[in-house]
Design an enzyme around this catalytic site. Structure first.
Site, PDB file in Angstrom:
ATOM      1  N   LYS A   1       0.837  -1.204   0.000  1.00 55.87           N
ATOM      2  CA  LYS A   1       0.000   0.000   0.000  1.00 55.87           C
ATOM      3  C   LYS A   1       0.871   1.253   0.000  1.00 55.87           C
ATOM      4  O   LYS A   1       0.612   2.210  -0.728  1.00 55.87           O
ATOM      5  CB  LYS A   1      -0.940  -0.006   1.209  1.00 55.87           C
ATOM      6  CG  LYS A   1      -2.065  -1.028   1.056  1.00 55.87           C
ATOM      7  CD  LYS A   1      -2.823  -1.305   2.348  1.00 55.87           C
ATOM      8  CE  LYS A   1      -3.818  -2.444   2.139  1.00 55.87           C
ATOM      9  NZ  LYS A   1      -4.495  -2.884   3.364  1.00 55.87           N
TER      10      LYS A   1
ATOM     11  N   GLN B   1      -4.414  -1.367   9.634  1.00 56.12           N
ATOM     12  CA  GLN B   1      -4.379  -2.713   9.064  1.00 56.12           C
ATOM     13  C   GLN B   1      -4.978  -3.724  10.038  1.00 56.12           C
ATOM     14  O   GLN B   1      -4.583  -3.783  11.204  1.00 56.12           O
ATOM     15  CB  GLN B   1      -2.922  -3.088   8.724  1.00 56.12           C
ATOM     16  CG  GLN B   1      -2.777  -4.400   7.991  1.00 56.12           C
ATOM     17  CD  GLN B   1      -3.411  -4.392   6.600  1.00 56.12           C
ATOM     18  OE1 GLN B   1      -3.259  -3.449   5.839  1.00 56.12           O
ATOM     19  NE2 GLN B   1      -4.139  -5.444   6.281  1.00 56.12           N
TER      20      GLN B   1
ATOM     21  N   ASP C   1     -10.692   3.389   4.055  1.00 56.42           N
ATOM     22  CA  ASP C   1     -10.991   1.962   3.944  1.00 56.42           C
ATOM     23  C   ASP C   1     -12.501   1.733   3.847  1.00 56.42           C
ATOM     24  O   ASP C   1     -12.961   0.663   3.462  1.00 56.42           O
ATOM     25  CB  ASP C   1     -10.466   1.221   5.197  1.00 56.42           C
ATOM     26  CG  ASP C   1      -9.338   0.261   4.851  1.00 56.42           C
ATOM     27  OD1 ASP C   1      -9.158  -0.040   3.657  1.00 56.42           O
ATOM     28  OD2 ASP C   1      -8.643  -0.190   5.784  1.00 56.42           O
TER      29      ASP C   1
END
Ligand code: NAP
Length: 283
Positions: free
Chosen positions: A53, A97, A120
């Site tokens: 990412k 994460q 997200d």
């Protein structure tokens, strides 16, 4: 019949090119889109994901900050970090994460992220916005699947889409996005009595289960579009999806491969969401 491939790498390259152009336009106004990626603990798969990412951000001209913490970090410490990132004007998107260590309440942490920076799309506010069709951030994986359908010019209106899996990050938002495009949507899960009877009625199938060969050729009607979200390992340890690719590609009209399908699209949509967050913040 041999299905046409929906190439996630090629589509990602095109979309990331657009992101880079829009990022450059923002930079010309003195704003560099910034993503903070927060990793707690040393889960090996998570380490690979966050590295990918961060690299994707750099490649597209986005600023990224990787914050790595020991697994012993307390929930209060993590919440304090998120609060600081919420208030940092150089950061437009925050990604924590998952999974988090067991002593940290992941739901509480996600809810602590400002919805304006929830790239997200996991915050309840983002889920609610998707539910009622208001602007918000869409979860990256299903958003990427929608872009794949768009890339082949697929008209969803009136089609029957079957989503296998009902997780909050893939299955449910996927179903809502398909519904928003006027598809008739069926959601299947582990308690679905006859999965094959459902998939055989589908014009579009999205498999998001996490088990190999959940979808085989006998379960697909000729010409259907098959999107494979699954990420599994085969007997040789190689990455594979939920779909029996070799068999299903003989029947389907379109199919996404694994690797090189939904995976790269997920990261691409994270970049798109981060850029969007920066553009919104810039007015
Ligand atoms: P998850 O939270 O474990 O959800 C799996 C879903 O599959 C559940 O809803 C479960 O039903 C359902 N299911 C399990 N066995 C089934 C069966 N035999 N028939 C029908 N449905 C069944 O997983 P997830 O987070 O949604 O992820 C799904 C897969 O996508 C995983 O392989 C994951 O690694 C992959 N993934 C890939 C990307 C990417 O970027 N490519 C991103 C995210 C996830 P119940 O709800 O009844 O338990």
């Amino acid at each position: 019949m041999t299905a046409q491939l929906i190439d996630g790498n090629a589509l990602s390259k095109q979309l990331r090119g657009d992101v880079a152009k829009r990022a450059a336009a923002l930079k010309a106004r003195g704003i560099t889109p910034g993503l903070a990626v927060v990793l707690v603990g040393d889960n090996p798969a998570s380490q690979v994901y966050v590295r990918n990412k961060v690299k994707a951000c750099e490649d597209s001209g986005l600023h990224s900050v990787l914050e790595k913490y020991e697994a012993s970090m307390t929930e209060a410490q993590l919440l304090a970090r998120i609060e600081a990132l919420n208030n940092d004007p150089s950061i437009h998107g925050i990604l924590v994460q998952l999974p988090l260590p067991a002593h940290i309440d992941a739901h509480k942490v996600i809810e602590s992220i400002s919805p304006a920076k929830d790239v997200d799309g996991f915050h309840v506010a983002s889920a609610g916005a998707l539910m009622v069709g208001q602007p918000g951030f869409w979860p990256c994986t299903p958003y990427g699947c929608m872009k794949m359908l768009e890339s082949i010019g697929y008209e969803l209106k009136g089609k029957h889409a079957v989503v296998i899996g009902r997780s909050n990050i893939v299955g449910k938002p996927m179903a809502l996005m398909l519904l928003q495009q006027n598809a008739t949507v069926t959601i299947c899960h582990s308690a679905t009595r006859d999965l094959k009877a459902m998939t055989l009625q589908a014009d579009v199938i999205v498999a998001a289960v996490g088990k190999r060969n959940v979808l085989t050729a006998d379960m697909v009607q000729p010409g259907a579009v098959v999107i494979d979200v699954g990420m599994n390992r085969n007997d040789e340890g190689k990455l594979c999806g939920d779909v029996d690719f070799e068999g299903v590609k003989q029947v389907a009209g379109w199919i996404t491969p694994v690797p090189g399908g939904v995976g790269p699209m997920t990261i691409t949509m994270l970049l798109v969401n981060t850029l969007e967050a920066a553009e919104r913040a810039a007015g």
